[in-house]
Design a protein around this motif. Structure first.
Motif, PDB file in Angstrom:
ATOM      1  N   MET A 156       0.858  -1.174   0.000  1.00 21.57           N
ATOM      2  CA  MET A 156       0.000   0.000   0.000  1.00 21.57           C
ATOM      3  C   MET A 156       0.897   1.227   0.000  1.00 21.57           C
ATOM      4  N   PRO A 157       0.630   2.271  -0.785  1.00 21.76           N
ATOM      5  CA  PRO A 157      -0.521   2.433  -1.654  1.00 21.76           C
ATOM      6  C   PRO A 157      -0.397   1.601  -2.937  1.00 21.76           C
TER       7      PRO A 157
ATOM      8  N   GLN B 231      -6.662  -0.956  -5.093  1.00 23.21           N
ATOM      9  CA  GLN B 231      -7.357  -1.497  -3.935  1.00 23.21           C
ATOM     10  C   GLN B 231      -7.705  -2.974  -4.077  1.00 23.21           C
TER      11      GLN B 231
ATOM     12  N   HIS C 262       3.600  -1.050   3.964  1.00 26.30           N
ATOM     13  CA  HIS C 262       3.436   0.324   3.503  1.00 26.30           C
ATOM     14  C   HIS C 262       4.695   0.776   2.750  1.00 26.30           C
TER      15      HIS C 262
ATOM     16  N   ASP D 101      -8.678  17.729   3.917  1.00 26.55           N
ATOM     17  CA  ASP D 101      -8.569  16.321   3.553  1.00 26.55           C
ATOM     18  C   ASP D 101      -8.743  16.201   2.044  1.00 26.55           C
TER      19      ASP D 101
ATOM     20  N   ASP E 294      -6.730   9.895  -0.432  1.00 30.21           N
ATOM     21  CA  ASP E 294      -7.335   9.033   0.578  1.00 30.21           C
ATOM     22  C   ASP E 294      -7.973   7.793  -0.031  1.00 30.21           C
TER      23      ASP E 294
ATOM     24  N   GLU F  94      -5.481   5.617   0.716  1.00 30.78           N
ATOM     25  CA  GLU F  94      -5.080   5.753   2.114  1.00 30.78           C
ATOM     26  C   GLU F  94      -3.782   6.543   2.251  1.00 30.78           C
ATOM     27  N   GLU F  95      -3.641   7.567   1.377  1.00 32.14           N
ATOM     28  CA  GLU F  95      -2.510   8.497   1.426  1.00 32.14           C
ATOM     29  C   GLU F  95      -3.071   9.913   1.605  1.00 32.14           C
TER      30      GLU F  95
END
Length: 377
Positions: A111-112, A115, A132, A321, A341, A344-345
């Motif tokens: 990750m990233p 998905q 990660h 955000d 996001d 998840e960054e």
């Protein structure tokens, strides 16, 4: 069976048809059929006439032989019997991971990344540990950290090379090290290679685990590199007869075969792979230069320069955000990017820089982003 919302795809579904500048597009500027024959120098009328005379059956259940041959030519050791055509790379990833992963299995993913590589194993009931990728390491896989996560119970290791969204490219030596880790524990190594060969240097022949390891499984498609997302054609490759049997058995439940026209177009394109690849590399290299100059000119932005692919993860230092940041951007300027996001960054955006073959079009999209940035200062 539960699966998380596919954040990237849901974002694109919501906004892709409402934007002025699609700086979220991840394909190298898509070809029309006319442009395909122009680039390849072929006889459009002959191709269409020949196809028009074919009966529209299910076609070749295990793949058009000419298409399979074209895929083989992209690898060093792959044979037609190793390839399973699928509905795009997304279909290939789903097929492979839902076949390999089940309740109680252990999976290690990065990750990233896209998905699918961690959410599908979770959906199947597997326990997924995440490695990660660090910005300071240019998002390359840290072999020591990977080795610490993999055990003799690890069923699958999932990687993405080149990586989406970061554009990181693992070298042959790095791939060999990951293969050694997988081999030591008897784990399957699954690699999404949808951006493979689309590199920033003149060599460009990305090493594939399928050429190095008998328990490797790789996936790709005609979308990103070959500019033909519209034919929705991809593939999974395995040299394991047992896994091939299982993949085909699972595919029977939702695909049967790929479209005859899709495979005919794919076969034609791959027969002229050198010409399409030259076009794609020209586009990504000229456009990346423009993207790099733009990021350097914006005091609030930073990124690690991509080594391959068509995407870059660009960070910002505003106190917003990424979903709010990207929503306000498209509503204000019409410029569409993907929220970090979704990978998840936080406080970042994924930019697709190959969405046009005219670098001035990219610059207009980047200028629209700059216009939005000015409203935040």
């Amino acid at each position: 069976m539960n699966i998380k919302d596919f954040a990237v795809e849901q974002w694109m579904n919501e906004w892709e048809t409402k934007c002025t500048y699609n700086v979220a597009e991840t394909c190298t500027y898509s070809l029309t059929l006319d442009q395909l024959f122009e680039v390849c120098g072929g006889d459009r009328a002959q191709f269409m006439n020949d196809f028009a005379q074919r009966r529209l059956t299910y076609g070749d259940i295990e793949g058009n032989p000419a298409f399979l041959k074209g895929v083989c030519n992209l690898y060093e050791t792959v044979e037609p019997g190793h390839i399973i055509p699928t509905h795009g790379a997304a279909g290939a990833n789903y097929l492979v991971l839902s076949t390999l992963c089940g309740p109680g299995d252990h999976v290690v993913s990065i990750m990233p990344t896209y998905q699918q590589l961690y959410s599908i194993p979770e959906m199947c009931g597997a326990t997924v540990d995440i490695l990660h990728l660090e910005k300071d390491a240019h998002y390359h896989v840290d072999a020591e950290k990977l080795a610490a996560l993999v055990t003799d119970d690890t069923k699958v290791i999932c990687i993405n090379n080149p990586d989406n969204p970061t554009g990181a490219l693992l070298s042959r030596e790095e791939i060999e090290t990951i293969v050694d880790i997988a081999r030591a524990h008897g784990s399957w190594l699954m690699c999404d290679e949808v951006y493979r060969l689309l590199t920033q240097d003149d060599d460009g022949f990305t090493t594939s685990p399928i050429d190095l390891y008998d328990k490797a499984v790789v996936t790709s498609s005609m979308s990103k590199v070959w500019s033909l997302a519209g034919i929705r054609l991809g593939w999974a490759i395995t040299k394991s007869p047992e896994l091939r049997h299982d993949l085909l058995s699972h595919r029977d439940y939702d695909l049967i075969s790929c479209g005859m026209f899709d495979e005919a177009v794919g076969a034609y394109a791959l027969a002229h792979a050198d010409k399409i690849l030259a076009r794609s590399r020209r586009i990504v290299r000229q456009n990346l230069a423009a993207l790099e100059a733009w990021v350097d000119s914006e005091a609030h932005l930073s990124f690690v320069r991509p080594e391959a692919g068509t995407t870059a993860l660009v960070y910002y230092d505003y106190d917003l955000d990424s979903y709010e940041f990207c929503t306000r951007m498209i509503e204000t300027t019409g410029a569409l990017v993907t929220p970090g996001d979704a990978f998840e960054e936080p406080k970042s955006m994924r930019i697709g820089y190959a969405y046009s073959d005219n670098v001035d079009d990219l610059k207009k999209g980047l200028a629209a982003i700059s216009t939005f940035l000015r409203t935040l200062e």
